[in-house]
Design an enzyme around this catalytic site. Structure first.
Site, PDB file in Angstrom:
ATOM      1  N   LYS A  13       0.967  -1.265  -0.077  1.00 25.58           N
ATOM      2  CA  LYS A  13      -0.016  -0.088  -0.053  1.00 25.58           C
ATOM      3  C   LYS A  13       0.849   1.318   0.039  1.00 25.58           C
ATOM      4  CE  LYS A  13      -3.482  -2.675   2.825  1.00 25.58           C
ATOM      5  NZ  LYS A  13      -4.883  -2.592   2.827  1.00 25.58           N
ATOM      6  N   GLU A  99      -9.449  -0.536  -2.348  1.00 29.55           N
ATOM      7  CA  GLU A  99      -9.032   0.913  -1.917  1.00 29.55           C
ATOM      8  C   GLU A  99      -8.998   1.572  -3.191  1.00 29.55           C
ATOM      9  OE1 GLU A  99      -5.443  -0.015   0.168  1.00 29.55           O
ATOM     10  OE2 GLU A  99      -6.759  -1.134   1.777  1.00 29.55           O
ATOM     11  N   GLU A 169     -11.180 -10.458  -2.399  1.00 31.47           N
ATOM     12  CA  GLU A 169     -10.853  -9.538  -0.960  1.00 31.47           C
ATOM     13  C   GLU A 169     -12.403  -9.150  -0.568  1.00 31.47           C
ATOM     14  OE1 GLU A 169      -6.770  -8.731  -0.873  1.00 31.47           O
ATOM     15  OE2 GLU A 169      -7.630  -6.775  -1.985  1.00 31.47           O
ATOM     16  N   GLY A 175      -7.958  -4.665   6.227  1.00 32.67           N
ATOM     17  CA  GLY A 175      -7.551  -3.822   7.374  1.00 32.67           C
ATOM     18  C   GLY A 175      -8.331  -3.838   8.397  1.00 32.67           C
ATOM     19  N   SER A 215      -7.210  -9.278   5.919  1.00 30.44           N
ATOM     20  CA  SER A 215      -6.817  -9.590   7.096  1.00 30.44           C
ATOM     21  C   SER A 215      -6.140 -10.835   7.524  1.00 30.44           C
ATOM     22  CB  SER A 215      -7.882  -9.294   8.427  1.00 30.44           C
ATOM     23  OG  SER A 215      -8.275  -7.926   8.163  1.00 30.44           O
TER      24      SER A 215
HETATM   25  C1  PEP Z   1      -4.955  -5.973   0.922  1.00 29.20           C
HETATM   26  O1  PEP Z   1      -4.499  -4.654   0.868  1.00 29.20           O
HETATM   27  O2  PEP Z   1      -5.106  -6.286  -0.130  1.00 29.20           O
HETATM   28  C2  PEP Z   1      -5.223  -6.683   1.921  1.00 29.20           C
HETATM   29  C3  PEP Z   1      -5.845  -7.553   1.831  1.00 29.20           C
HETATM   30  O3  PEP Z   1      -5.069  -5.720   3.211  1.00 29.20           O
HETATM   31  P1  PEP Z   1      -5.175  -6.417   4.704  1.00 29.20           P
HETATM   32  O4  PEP Z   1      -4.031  -7.791   4.704  1.00 29.20           O
HETATM   33  O5  PEP Z   1      -4.414  -5.537   5.493  1.00 29.20           O
HETATM   34  O6  PEP Z   1      -6.575  -6.684   5.113  1.00 29.20           O
END
Ligand code: PEP
Length: 253
Positions: A13, A99, A169, A175, A215
């Site tokens: 990120k 995001e 996702e 996050g 996560s």
């Molecule tokens: C991501 O940024 O693709 C993600 C899954 O973030 P996190 O693992 O922090 O939830």
């Protein structure tokens, strides 16, 4: 099945200056020296790609970018093209991360254009899909995924899917510390594979890697990786620390 090589990808990120990124990459390279059964990919910020590439280039660690523009070049201040990130050492690129959809107006149509731009540049697209919390609560998960897959993959040919990776996702799990239960994740991954079979063919469905993201941590990776349709993970927060990321790569708590 399709002999899918597992993949663990790290999305850094908007974290890490160049020196921080290089240090992380160096540590990761030494930690992962003995790993051969999983493909590792990291997606640092644009500014660090070229430097990290010098460190990861001689190793098996693949480099990815977090985004690209769909045009080859032009007056698009602040944007970066597929050829640019390829020349910085990338072979993968994340497309349609939630995001980007949430904060930067990306749509299934821009995702579609970016997929073709990536393929044109010789990059393997990691195409991110997933429902948000209100959509899950309203039991719209499958219809949201139908739409994202249909519009995002419009015009893509079966052989072009050979280089693509899908990342499921769920937005509510990114996050937030909330992870989809293994049952929830497996159910969706199986569904996505059925979409691939219907949209392309059984061969594409069997060969395409579908990563889970949201996560992922050292203490939940093993359960996720044990599931038949989960071929790896896209890891955000927990990929920033190389020791933690290595635990995920090696599936150790
Ligand atoms: C991501 O940024 O693709 C993600 C899954 O973030 P996190 O693992 O922090 O939830």
């Amino acid at each position: 099945m399709g002999n899918r090589v597992p993949m663990i990808a790290g999305n850094w990120k908007m974290f890490k200056t160049c020196p921080e990124a290089l240090e992380t990459a160096r540590t990761l390279v030494s930690l992962t020296a003995g790993v051969s059964d999983v493909e590792i990919m990291i997606a640092p910020p644009f500014t660090a790609l070229s430097g990290v590439s010098e460190i990861t280039g001689p190793t098996g660690i693949q480099l990815g970018a977090q985004n690209l523009h769909w045009e080859k070049e032009g007056a698009y201040t602040g944007e970066v093209s597929g050829a640019m990130i390829y020349s910085a050492g990338c072979r993968y690129v994340l497309i349609g991360h939630s995001e980007r959809r949430q904060f930067f107006g990306e749509t299934d149509e821009t995702v579609n254009r970016k997929i073709f731009a990536a393929l044109d540049a010789g990059l393997k697209p990691v195409i991110c899909v997933g429902e948000d919390e209100s959509e899950r609560d309203a039991e719209k998960t499958f219809s949201v995924l139908d739409k994202q897959m249909e519009k995002g993959l419009k015009g893509v040919l079966p052989d072009q899917m050979g280089s693509a990776v899908i990342a499921y996702e769920p937005v509510w799990a990114i996050g937030t510390g909330k992870t989809a239960t293994p049952e929830q994740a497996q159910e969706v991954h199986e569904y996505l594979r059925k979409i691939l079979a219907a949209r392309f063919d059984d061969n594409v469905a069997a060969k395409t890697r579908i990563l889970y993201g949201g996560s992922v941590k050292p203490d939940n990776i093993s359960l996720l990786m044990a599931l038949p349709d989960i071929d790896g993970a896209l890891v955000g927060g927990a990929s920033l620390d190389p020791e933690t990321f290595f635990k995920i790569i090696s599936h150790k708590t």
